[in-house]
Design a protein around this motif. Structure first.
Motif, PDB file in Angstrom:
ATOM      1  N   ILE A   1      -8.178  -6.286 -22.683  1.00 27.52           N
ATOM      2  CA  ILE A   1      -8.828  -5.588 -21.565  1.00 27.52           C
ATOM      3  C   ILE A   1      -8.561  -4.082 -21.650  1.00 27.52           C
ATOM      4  N   LEU A   2      -7.315  -3.707 -21.957  1.00 28.86           N
ATOM      5  CA  LEU A   2      -7.006  -2.281 -22.129  1.00 28.86           C
ATOM      6  C   LEU A   2      -7.907  -1.668 -23.195  1.00 28.86           C
ATOM      7  N   GLU A   3      -7.959  -2.314 -24.355  1.00 32.74           N
ATOM      8  CA  GLU A   3      -8.738  -1.754 -25.469  1.00 32.74           C
ATOM      9  C   GLU A   3     -10.209  -1.619 -25.093  1.00 32.74           C
ATOM     10  N   GLN A   4     -10.736  -2.624 -24.406  1.00 35.77           N
ATOM     11  CA  GLN A   4     -12.164  -2.623 -24.065  1.00 35.77           C
ATOM     12  C   GLN A   4     -12.505  -1.569 -23.017  1.00 35.77           C
ATOM     13  N   ASN A   5     -11.555  -1.175 -22.200  1.00 39.84           N
ATOM     14  CA  ASN A   5     -11.830  -0.244 -21.109  1.00 39.84           C
ATOM     15  C   ASN A   5     -11.334   1.180 -21.349  1.00 39.84           C
ATOM     16  N   LEU A   6     -10.400   1.354 -22.263  1.00 33.99           N
ATOM     17  CA  LEU A   6      -9.991   2.709 -22.641  1.00 33.99           C
ATOM     18  C   LEU A   6     -11.071   3.298 -23.535  1.00 33.99           C
ATOM     19  N   PRO A   7     -11.417   4.582 -23.336  1.00 34.57           N
ATOM     20  CA  PRO A   7     -12.541   5.117 -24.127  1.00 34.57           C
ATOM     21  C   PRO A   7     -12.238   5.348 -25.593  1.00 34.57           C
ATOM     22  N   ASN A   8     -10.955   5.400 -25.963  1.00 36.20           N
ATOM     23  CA  ASN A   8     -10.631   5.819 -27.336  1.00 36.20           C
ATOM     24  C   ASN A   8      -9.408   5.059 -27.860  1.00 36.20           C
ATOM     25  N   ALA A   9      -9.521   3.729 -27.878  1.00 39.66           N
ATOM     26  CA  ALA A   9      -8.349   2.909 -28.185  1.00 39.66           C
ATOM     27  C   ALA A   9      -8.598   1.919 -29.313  1.00 39.66           C
ATOM     28  N   GLN A  10      -7.553   1.708 -30.079  1.00 38.40           N
ATOM     29  CA  GLN A  10      -7.520   0.675 -31.119  1.00 38.40           C
ATOM     30  C   GLN A  10      -6.565  -0.432 -30.667  1.00 38.40           C
ATOM     31  N   LEU A  11      -6.879  -1.661 -31.020  1.00 37.17           N
ATOM     32  CA  LEU A  11      -6.024  -2.811 -30.674  1.00 37.17           C
ATOM     33  C   LEU A  11      -5.474  -3.449 -31.937  1.00 37.17           C
ATOM     34  N   ILE A  12      -4.177  -3.779 -31.908  1.00 34.50           N
ATOM     35  CA  ILE A  12      -3.590  -4.608 -32.974  1.00 34.50           C
ATOM     36  C   ILE A  12      -2.857  -5.765 -32.306  1.00 34.50           C
ATOM     37  N   ILE A  13      -3.185  -6.996 -32.738  1.00 39.74           N
ATOM     38  CA  ILE A  13      -2.465  -8.181 -32.256  1.00 39.74           C
ATOM     39  C   ILE A  13      -1.833  -8.869 -33.456  1.00 39.74           C
ATOM     40  N   TYR A  14      -0.532  -9.164 -33.334  1.00 37.52           N
ATOM     41  CA  TYR A  14       0.206  -9.786 -34.435  1.00 37.52           C
ATOM     42  C   TYR A  14       0.283 -11.301 -34.267  1.00 37.52           C
ATOM     43  N   PRO A  15       0.365 -12.037 -35.374  1.00 34.79           N
ATOM     44  CA  PRO A  15       0.380 -13.511 -35.319  1.00 34.79           C
ATOM     45  C   PRO A  15       1.695 -14.075 -34.778  1.00 34.79           C
ATOM     46  N   ASP A  16       1.612 -15.298 -34.259  1.00 32.75           N
ATOM     47  CA  ASP A  16       2.783 -16.071 -33.823  1.00 32.75           C
ATOM     48  C   ASP A  16       3.862 -15.183 -33.211  1.00 32.75           C
ATOM     49  N   SER A  17       3.499 -14.439 -32.195  1.00 29.57           N
ATOM     50  CA  SER A  17       4.472 -13.524 -31.603  1.00 29.57           C
ATOM     51  C   SER A  17       4.184 -13.394 -30.119  1.00 29.57           C
ATOM     52  N   ALA A  18       5.179 -12.895 -29.401  1.00 30.06           N
ATOM     53  CA  ALA A  18       5.126 -12.892 -27.950  1.00 30.06           C
ATOM     54  C   ALA A  18       5.250 -11.453 -27.429  1.00 30.06           C
ATOM     55  N   HIS A  19       5.912 -11.319 -26.289  1.00 33.85           N
ATOM     56  CA  HIS A  19       6.031 -10.017 -25.636  1.00 33.85           C
ATOM     57  C   HIS A  19       6.662  -8.968 -26.562  1.00 33.85           C
ATOM     58  N   GLY A  20       7.633  -9.381 -27.365  1.00 32.23           N
ATOM     59  CA  GLY A  20       8.376  -8.431 -28.200  1.00 32.23           C
ATOM     60  C   GLY A  20       7.858  -8.348 -29.623  1.00 32.23           C
TER      61      GLY A  20
ATOM     62  N   SER B   1     -13.964 -12.182 -32.231  1.00 31.95           N
ATOM     63  CA  SER B   1     -12.845 -11.817 -33.099  1.00 31.95           C
ATOM     64  C   SER B   1     -11.515 -12.153 -32.423  1.00 31.95           C
ATOM     65  N   TYR B   2     -11.471 -11.924 -31.121  1.00 32.75           N
ATOM     66  CA  TYR B   2     -10.273 -12.294 -30.355  1.00 32.75           C
ATOM     67  C   TYR B   2     -10.068 -13.814 -30.394  1.00 32.75           C
ATOM     68  N   ILE B   3     -11.161 -14.558 -30.246  1.00 34.97           N
ATOM     69  CA  ILE B   3     -11.075 -16.035 -30.294  1.00 34.97           C
ATOM     70  C   ILE B   3     -10.566 -16.485 -31.670  1.00 34.97           C
ATOM     71  N   LEU B   4     -11.067 -15.874 -32.722  1.00 34.10           N
ATOM     72  CA  LEU B   4     -10.574 -16.216 -34.066  1.00 34.10           C
ATOM     73  C   LEU B   4      -9.070 -16.006 -34.145  1.00 34.10           C
ATOM     74  N   GLU B   5      -8.617 -14.831 -33.720  1.00 32.86           N
ATOM     75  CA  GLU B   5      -7.181 -14.514 -33.830  1.00 32.86           C
ATOM     76  C   GLU B   5      -6.345 -15.493 -33.025  1.00 32.86           C
ATOM     77  N   GLN B   6      -6.824 -15.846 -31.841  1.00 34.21           N
ATOM     78  CA  GLN B   6      -6.051 -16.718 -30.955  1.00 34.21           C
ATOM     79  C   GLN B   6      -5.986 -18.154 -31.485  1.00 34.21           C
ATOM     80  N   ASN B   7      -6.951 -18.564 -32.275  1.00 37.31           N
ATOM     81  CA  ASN B   7      -7.008 -19.953 -32.728  1.00 37.31           C
ATOM     82  C   ASN B   7      -6.604 -20.152 -34.182  1.00 37.31           C
ATOM     83  N   LEU B   8      -6.615 -19.095 -34.968  1.00 31.86           N
ATOM     84  CA  LEU B   8      -6.097 -19.198 -36.334  1.00 31.86           C
ATOM     85  C   LEU B   8      -4.573 -19.198 -36.262  1.00 31.86           C
ATOM     86  N   PRO B   9      -3.908 -20.042 -37.051  1.00 32.38           N
ATOM     87  CA  PRO B   9      -2.450 -20.125 -36.911  1.00 32.38           C
ATOM     88  C   PRO B   9      -1.690 -18.917 -37.442  1.00 32.38           C
ATOM     89  N   ASN B  10      -2.336 -18.099 -38.281  1.00 29.07           N
ATOM     90  CA  ASN B  10      -1.560 -17.041 -38.947  1.00 29.07           C
ATOM     91  C   ASN B  10      -2.409 -15.788 -39.118  1.00 29.07           C
TER      92      ASN B  10
END
Lengths: 286, 286
Positions: free
Chosen positions: A242-261, B240-249
């Motif tokens: 949601i942050l990435e989609q609403n900030l005008p100039n943002a990139q998102l990175i999500i890491y695998p199998d990971s949580a808050h930290g 793309s978000y759905i892919l990341e959330q459902n792919l294990p790695n």
């Protein structure tokens, strides 16, 4: 040159508050200011992250007002915490900084940027969310269970907050906990109950449902890197989207199998990604 | 050493198909196989991307069966296109490859990985989505409008497909179109109507709503990097978000103010991020 383990705790006065801070790394144009999570102190940062950045840039850790060794009270709003953080940065006579915020530190980071846009060059938001984000008013059921439980050893709380239940993530968590104990002298006292309660009050206000809740993000024009783990149950991962989609100039990175930290689970990769973002003249050109 | 402009078009036979391909860059362990979008040929790749990778690894572009100069017919399913792509890779006597798929090339890339898991080391999915993804059965309203319109110049179609309406994105699009014309000799003929129709049929099947549609993603165990623009209206960014959330790695990267062709808008940053992912012994350690 000092590092995460050896940097002395220093103090500076502003807004009638005596701020505790530590400053280390390679001096340059814009130091990177770290804003900490709920109930966290300077000693909750991961040396693999802070020293990782310190090779290329100056790093500043601090306790915001009312937290650990800093005097004053924790305000009951993130607007108040942001104003205190701005006073701290100005007291160091810094003209421009990069701001990193983790969890509720990300809410402070947003407030710093909104209140003092000329002070902030680039923004890094980790494991955090927007005003009125998904389950940010009441907290998530998982988060409330995790923070409400009692633990044989306090470290077990952070293993559950910052890491997923998978073997790989928990093993990374145990490594993190070792690193986070490496500094043995001049450690910060833990946050007290009064400070934690004020932080909770501020979280409830921030999370409260509002009309057009995310419009304010259009006012954050700084290049922003949003980072989270795939399975953050403290501040749900969808809030980073949601942050990435609403900030005008943002990139998102999500890491695998990971949580808050996620930044503590993948410290090298996190430092590399953030450094690519912070170092380029144009943040979107490598 | 040849490059995007100078690599000769070669041919190899497999499955009764004569595949057209180009191969260039620094030879190493696992070449990177590029899978193209709807109605695309080898000449629709951006030389800033392909030559960017070629500095560090071998790059293989190809026309899948029935596309441009490759013989045979385009199958009416991505399972069929995946099987053909596997036959092509095996005909080159490659034991293991990295696979990059863009848009419907990402659907082929998923099928390659599901059908021949030992052939695939790591996977890069750009501007794509899962089976039964959001609006992937009928196509998005925006996408149908864009592909259904007529254009004074064919390039105008790609400016609308791959870039957002913003001035900055459109300017990046015009630069891309110049790069994509740099190869002047030995260019691929455009895809014919019959091939495009078969691709459309396959897209409708892939997108059809199913129960437990995303469970199959658990079988893709390869480290995967999912990339998209913030405002993809051809295959919505949420896929793309759905892919990341459902792919294990899997790791997700979303770029600011960008659309379906984010890799063409930010070629240097894209190459850098993908190279960090492909080059490390452990993909999640920089």
């Amino acid at each position: 040159m000092t590092n995460h383990q050896t940097a002395p705790t220093q103090y500076v006065e502003a807004n009638g508050i005596r701020f505790a801070y530590r400053r280390f790394g390679k001096a340059g144009d814009a130091p990177l200011i770290f804003n900490m999570h709920f109930m966290g102190t300077m000693d909750h940062w991961d040396p693999a992250v802070t020293d990782g950045f310190a090779k290329e840039r100056e790093v500043i850790l601090f306790d915001n007002a009312g937290v650990s060794r800093s005097s004053g009270d924790v305000p009951d709003s993130f607007a108040g915490m942001g104003a205190n953080a701005i006073a701290f940065v100005k007291a160091l006579r810094l003209k421009q900084v990069d701001v990193l915020g983790f969890s509720i530190g990300g809410l402070v980071a947003q407030e710093i940027t909104l209140q003092a846009p000329h002070l902030v060059r680039r923004l890094v938001l980790v494991g955090t969310g927007p005003r009125s984000g998904d389950s940010m008013d009441t907290g998530t059921p998982e988060g409330n269970q995790i923070f409400g439980a009692t633990y044989e050893h306090p470290d077990d709380l952070w293993l559950r907050v910052h890491f997923t239940p998978s073997e790989v993530s928990q093993a990374a968590g145990r490594k993190f906990l070792k690193r986070f104990r490496l500094r043995t002298k001049d450690r910060d006292p833990e946050v007290n109950e009064k400070a934690a309660l004020a932080q909770r009050t501020a979280i409830a206000k921030w999370g409260a449902k509002r009309e057009h809740a995310w419009d304010y993000l259009k006012d954050i024009k700084q290049p922003t890197l949003v980072v989270n783990g795939s399975n953050d149950v403290i501040i749900y991962t969808i809030n980073s989207y949601i942050l990435e989609q609403n900030l005008p100039n943002a990139q998102l990175i999500i890491y695998p199998d990971s949580a808050h930290g996620s930044l503590y689970q993948y410290p090298e990769l996190f430092v590399r990604h953030v450094s690519v973002f912070l170092s380029a003249a144009d943040p979107w050109t490598a």
